[in-house]
Motif scaffolding. Structure first.
Motif, short mmCIF file in Angstrom:
data_model
loop_
_atom_site.label_atom_id
_atom_site.label_comp_id
_atom_site.label_asym_id
_atom_site.label_seq_id
_atom_site.Cartn_x
_atom_site.Cartn_y
_atom_site.Cartn_z
N THR A 129 30.82 20.59 88.36
CA THR A 129 31.27 19.32 87.71
C THR A 129 31.10 18.23 88.42
OG1 THR A 129 33.48 21.02 87.54
CG2 THR A 129 33.90 18.20 88.39
N ARG A 130 31.08 18.91 89.46
CA ARG A 130 30.63 16.84 90.75
C ARG A 130 29.21 16.72 90.55
NH1 ARG A 130 32.95 17.74 97.10
NH2 ARG A 130 35.11 17.46 96.28
N VAL A 131 27.77 17.89 89.86
CA VAL A 131 26.76 16.46 89.93
C VAL A 131 26.42 16.50 88.37
CG1 VAL A 131 24.88 18.10 89.09
CG2 VAL A 131 25.57 19.00 90.68
N VAL A 132 27.32 17.09 87.56
CA VAL A 132 27.73 16.92 85.59
C VAL A 132 28.16 15.35 86.31
CG1 VAL A 132 28.44 16.67 83.53
CG2 VAL A 132 27.16 19.01 84.61
N ARG A 133 29.22 15.74 87.03
CA ARG A 133 30.30 13.81 86.89
C ARG A 133 28.81 12.85 86.76
NH1 ARG A 133 33.02 11.04 90.63
NH2 ARG A 133 34.29 9.64 89.88
N ALA A 134 28.51 12.86 88.32
CA ALA A 134 27.49 11.87 89.18
C ALA A 134 26.38 11.74 87.92
CB ALA A 134 26.60 12.80 90.29
N VAL A 135 25.28 12.89 87.45
CA VAL A 135 24.77 11.91 86.70
C VAL A 135 25.39 11.15 85.21
CG1 VAL A 135 23.25 13.41 84.90
CG2 VAL A 135 23.01 14.32 86.85
N VAL A 136 26.42 11.72 84.33
CA VAL A 136 27.55 10.88 83.80
C VAL A 136 27.28 9.34 84.19
CG1 VAL A 136 29.19 10.91 82.27
CG2 VAL A 136 27.48 12.87 82.36
N LEU A 137 28.07 9.13 85.22
CA LEU A 137 28.51 7.62 85.67
C LEU A 137 26.66 6.98 86.00
CD1 LEU A 137 30.47 8.69 88.77
CD2 LEU A 137 31.34 7.51 86.71
N SER A 138 25.98 7.75 86.48
CA SER A 138 24.47 7.44 86.75
C SER A 138 23.97 6.86 84.85
CB SER A 138 23.39 7.86 87.07
OG SER A 138 23.01 9.05 86.24
N LEU A 139 24.03 7.43 83.96
CA LEU A 139 23.72 7.35 82.69
C LEU A 139 24.36 6.71 81.61
CD1 LEU A 139 22.03 11.16 81.44
CD2 LEU A 139 20.76 8.77 81.76
N SER A 140 25.59 6.27 82.48
CA SER A 140 26.55 5.33 81.09
C SER A 140 26.12 4.21 81.76
CB SER A 140 28.50 5.34 82.31
OG SER A 140 28.37 5.24 83.44
N GLU A 141 25.89 3.55 82.24
CA GLU A 141 25.12 2.60 82.62
C GLU A 141 23.70 1.94 82.40
OE1 GLU A 141 27.65 0.11 84.21
OE2 GLU A 141 29.42 1.73 84.06
N ARG A 142 23.54 3.09 82.16
CA ARG A 142 21.85 2.72 81.27
C ARG A 142 22.03 1.39 80.59
NH1 ARG A 142 19.09 6.39 83.13
NH2 ARG A 142 16.60 5.66 82.15
N GLY A 143 20.69 0.99 79.89
CA GLY A 143 20.54 0.28 78.86
C GLY A 143 20.43 1.09 77.60
N PHE A 144 19.96 1.80 77.72
CA PHE A 144 20.52 2.43 75.94
C PHE A 144 22.20 2.96 75.69
CE2 PHE A 144 19.23 5.97 78.75
CZ PHE A 144 20.15 7.17 78.37
N VAL A 145 23.03 3.13 76.25
CA VAL A 145 23.81 3.27 76.37
C VAL A 145 24.80 2.74 76.49
CG1 VAL A 145 26.11 4.26 77.46
CG2 VAL A 145 24.37 5.75 77.80
N GLN A 146 24.29 1.05 77.09
CA GLN A 146 25.62 0.24 76.98
C GLN A 146 25.35 -0.53 75.54
OE1 GLN A 146 27.22 -1.20 78.75
NE2 GLN A 146 26.85 0.01 80.74
N ALA A 147 23.83 -0.56 74.90
CA ALA A 147 23.33 -0.91 73.72
C ALA A 147 23.97 -0.38 72.29
CB ALA A 147 21.74 -0.18 73.34
N ALA A 148 23.96 1.02 72.24
CA ALA A 148 25.51 1.91 71.89
C ALA A 148 26.45 1.63 71.68
CB ALA A 148 24.68 3.22 72.03
N ARG A 149 27.19 0.93 71.96
CA ARG A 149 28.25 0.64 72.89
C ARG A 149 28.15 -0.87 71.77
NH1 ARG A 149 29.62 2.01 79.04
NH2 ARG A 149 30.65 4.36 79.07
N MET A 150 27.82 -1.44 72.47
CA MET A 150 27.59 -2.80 71.63
C MET A 150 27.44 -2.60 70.07
SD MET A 150 25.52 -5.69 74.03
CE MET A 150 24.29 -4.36 74.50
N LEU A 151 26.32 -1.84 69.34
CA LEU A 151 26.07 -1.57 68.39
C LEU A 151 27.88 -0.46 67.21
CD1 LEU A 151 22.40 -0.12 68.00
CD2 LEU A 151 23.70 -1.92 67.12
N GLY A 152 28.31 -0.62 68.37
CA GLY A 152 30.22 -0.36 67.69
C GLY A 152 29.38 1.53 66.88
N THR A 153 29.16 2.11 68.59
CA THR A 153 29.48 3.61 68.07
C THR A 153 29.95 4.41 68.75
OG1 THR A 153 26.64 3.81 68.16
CG2 THR A 153 27.72 6.30 67.92
N ALA A 154 31.29 5.28 67.66
CA ALA A 154 32.07 6.33 68.61
C ALA A 154 31.61 6.72 70.18
CB ALA A 154 32.30 7.51 67.44
#
Length: 282
Positions: free
Chosen positions: A182-207
Motif C-alpha cells: 500500500t505504501r509503495v503504490v501510494r507513493a508512486v500514485v502521488l508522484s504520477l498524479s502531478e505529472r504533465g500527462f495526468v494533468q493534461a487528461a484532467r484538463m481534457l475532462g477525462t473521467a
C-alpha cells in the motif's frame, strides 16, 4: 546525351557508396543494441536454475511412486547413489523427494503471499494516492494498525487453531505484506498524479476512473512487481528477522531453559562492556 549519362552514372555511384557505408553503420548500431539488451551470464544462469527448480517442483510430484514420507529402511542414511540421487536421511527417506516437496510448498506460499499482498495493497494504495482526503487517512490508519500487530505470534496462533495449512500460512503472510504494498503504490500514485500527462487528461475532462485505469495503473504495475519480487521475502525485513530470532531461540534453548543464563561472548569480555543475553519469548 553523354553529359546526362555521366551525371546519372555519377549519381548511381554516389548512391551505391552511401549505401555501402550506411550498411556497416546500421549493423554496428544493431549489434550495440543487442549487446545492451542481452542479460549478463549470471542473470541467465540464475534464471535457468530457478526454471529447473520450478519445473522439478511442478512435475516430479506427478510421477508415480513419489512419496517424500516413504522410508527405504534397507538404506538408512545412505550416500548419493543410483537409487537415491541425493541419498537418504536418518529416517531412510529420500532427500531429493523431500527437497522437491519443500520447494513446492515454498513456491505455493510465495505465490499466495505475492498475490494477496499485490492485489490488496495495490487497490488500497491506488485508492489512497488518487482520492486522498479522508479515505487516505483511513487507509493509512488501517495499515499502521496492521503493522503494529505481532505477525509471527498471530500466525502461530492461527496455525495452531486451524492446523498446518499452506493456504492459511500463505494468506496470513500476504495479509501482513499488504501495508508495505500500500505504501509503495501510494507513493508512486502521488508522484504520477502531478505529472504533465495526468494533468493534461484532467484538463481534457477525462473521467477520474478512466485516468486511473489508462494513465496511472500501467505505470504503477512495474514498481509494484519489482517490490513484490525483491522486498516481500527479503531476509533483512523485520518480520524475517523476528522469525529467524524465534527459530534460533527455539533451537538453542531446550524446553524449560529459556531464561537460563548464558556466557558473554569473547568480544564483550575484551571490551569490558556490560553484556545482556538475548531474550527469547516463550
Amino acid at each position: 546525351m553523354s553529359t546526362a549519362e555521366n551525371l546519372s552514372t555519377a549519381e548511381s555511384l554516389s548512391t551505391a557508396e552511401s549505401l555501402s557505408t550506411a550498411e556497416p553503420a546500421a549493423v554496428t548500431v544493431v549489434q550495440a543494441r543487442t549487446a545492451r539488451c542481452r542479460p549478463p551470464a549470471g542473470v541467465l544462469a540464475a534464471a535457468a536454475w530457478l526454471a529447473v527448480v520450478a519445473l522439478a517442483a511442478l512435475l516430479l510430484p506427478l510421477l508415480p511412486g513419489f512419496d517424500p514420507l516413504h522410508g527405504d529402511f534397507a538404506h538408512p542414511a545412505a550416500a548419493p547413489g543410483p537409487g537415491h540421487w541425493l541419498g537418504t536421511d536418518g529416517a531412510s527417506r529420500d532427500v531429493l523427494q523431500r527437497t522437491v516437496a519443500g520447494a513446492r510448498a515454498s513456491f505455493t506460499v510465495a505465490a499466495l503471499t505475492i498475490l494477496v499482498g499485490l492485489l490488496g495493497g495495490g487497490m488500497l494504495g491506488l485508492a489512497a494516492g488518487w482520492f486522498r482526503g479522508p479515505l487516505d487517512k483511513a487507509i493509512g490508519f488501517a495499515t499502521d494498525l496492521l503493522m503494529s500487530v505481532p505477525s509471527l505470534i498471530l500466525v502461530m496462533i492461527v496455525v495452531s487453531l486451524r492446523g498446518p495449512s499452506i493456504t492459511v500460512i500463505g494468506t496470513l503472510i500476504g495479509l501482513f505484506t499488504v501495508p508495505h504494498f500500500t505504501r509503495v503504490v501510494r507513493a508512486v500514485v502521488l508522484s504520477l498524479s502531478e505529472r504533465g500527462f495526468v494533468q493534461a487528461a484532467r484538463m481534457l475532462g477525462t473521467a477520474p476512473l478512466r485516468i486511473l485505469r489508462r494513465e496511472i495503473v500501467p505505470h504503477v504495475v512495474p514498481a509494484a512487481l519489482t517490490f513484490a519480487f525483491t522486498a516481500t521475502a527479503s531476509p533483512s525485513s523485520p518480520r524475517a528477522r523476528s522469525a529467524s530470532s524465534a527459530s534460533d531461540c527455539a533451537r538453542r534453548s531446550p524446553p524449560g531453559a529459556a531464561s537460563s543464563p548464558r556466557a558473554a561472548p569473547p568480544s564483550a569480555a575484551r571490551r569490558g562492556s556490560r553484556w545482556r543475553p538475548p531474550r527469547c519469548s516463550a
